[in-house]
Design a protein around this motif. Structure first.
Motif: not given
Ligand SMILES: Nc1ncnc2c1ncn2[C@@H]1O[C@H](COP(=O)(O)OP(=O)(O)OP(=O)(O)O)[C@@H](O)[C@H]1O
Ligand SMILES: [Mg+2]
Length: 311
Positions: A215, A218, A243, A245, A261, A263, A266, A272-277
């Motif tokens: 993240n 990205r 980071d 960002c 969720f 942003g 994104a 992404g699908a919003g699953l990572g966090l």
């Molecule tokens: N380091 C970061 N800087 C800025 N915004 C972030 C950061 N990490 C997460 N976000 C915000 O939080 C949202 C959710 O992050 P998350 O990792 O859950 O999903 P994703 O990156 O969109 O998709 P996935 O991880 O499933 O590929 C992101 O779409 C982004 O808007």
């Protein structure tokens, strides 16, 4: 033996009789009060939203009323949580089916074009093959993430804990994301200030940290830097990922860990699908740790805290 004369007997009888009457009157009065207070409390319990009665209640009922109020508050809070979870589950299904349908439609169109030889020049055929591979990889990752998330939600995440150095965890997170950073021109730095061991599932925790670092890379512009620091703070192991960002909108800060969720920026095709966090939080909490985020400096700073290994 004491002998009462008639007068004394009459006096004793009068005293006993009047005491009895007074006692009866008092108990009827108290009983009535208790019944009335009880009825008030029952009515309050039957009301849609329990409000402790305004009237003064006898001590025992007042305590019961306080306990009831606390129980109702707990019930309301868990109902709210349940509803939020259900809503996010519904959203997730809607988003995921959209996220899966769109690349699948693209894959199908490309496969059909190749099959019907609509595209024949070598360059386009090669490009289609490349895109098919990338899309399949992305879909596989998404399905894998969904599977991990469902295991976390079902409480079926089995951790095989081992003693791992904080330095190894950070080095692993850097090694796994170096190529991505290089491709984007982002400077990636890992630093361990104090490398005490932690008792964790290295595979799962590595996945959580990787999600944070991916993240961070990205969302950091080409000339920016991402820094991963492992240290010991307040008797806990702490890994932070900072980071450039540009900061997460204040309203989004509390929601970034929610399932599905994303942003606004994104929510683009291929995003992404919003699953990572949500996965990262699930894994960290399964380790009795905590995860959080704050805006700081040129970007944001994600922080994972884990209990240190005793001894
Ligand atoms: N380091 C970061 N800087 C800025 N915004 C972030 C950061 N990490 C997460 N976000 C915000 O939080 C949202 C959710 O992050 P998350 O990792 O859950 O999903 P994703 O990156 O969109 O998709 P996935 O991880 O499933 O590929 C992101 O779409 C982004 O808007
Ligand atoms: Mg992510």
């Amino acid at each position: 033996m004491m002998v009462l004369n008639d007068h004394d007997r009459a006096v004793v009888l009068a005293v006993v009789a009047s005491a009895g009457v007074v006692a009866m009157a008092v108990s009827v009065l108290l009983g009535r009060r208790l019944v009335a207070a009880n009825r008030t409390l029952v009515e309050a319990v039957r009301a849609d939203r329990f409000q402790p009665p305004a009237a003064r209640l006898p001590a025992e009922l007042a305590e019961l009323s306080r306990e009831l109020e606390a129980a109702y508050d707990r019930l309301a809070a868990s109902h709210e949580r349940e509803q939020a979870l259900e809503a996010s589950r519904r959203e997730l299904v809607a988003w995921v089916s959209h996220d899966l349908r769109t690349p699948l439609a693209g894959l199908r169109a490309m496969a059909e074009a190749l099959e019907d030889e609509v595209v024949a020049d070598e360059h386009t055929v090669q490009r289609y093959h490349g895109r098919i591979r990338v899309e399949v990889e992305r879909l596989t990752e998404m399905v894998d993430d969904l599977f991990e998330l469902s295991r976390i939600h079902a409480g079926a995440l089995r951790l095989s804990r081992e003693r791992v150095g904080l330095a190894d965890l950070v080095a692993e997170a850097v090694a796994g994301t170096e190529a991505l950073a290089r491709a984007k021109g982002v400077r990636l730095r890992g630093d361990v200030r104090e490398g005490l061991p932690v008792q964790v599932d290295a595979g799962e925790l590595g996945r959580a940290l990787r999600n944070l670092v991916v993240n961070a890379i990205r969302h950091t512009p080409g000339d920016g830097a991402v820094e991963i620091i492992g240290e010991v703070a307040d008797g806990e192991a702490r890994v932070t990922v900072a980071d450039a960002c540009g900061g997460i909108p204040e309203d989004d800060l509390a929601r970034v860990f929610d399932v599905a969720f994303r942003g606004e920026a994104a929510r683009t095709p291929g995003g992404g699908a919003g699953l990572g966090l949500a996965i990262a939080r699930g894994i960290v909490e399964a380790h009795a740790g905590r995860i959080g985020v704050a805006n700081e400096g040129p970007g944001c700073r994600f922080e994972v805290r884990l209990p240190l290994t005793a001894g």
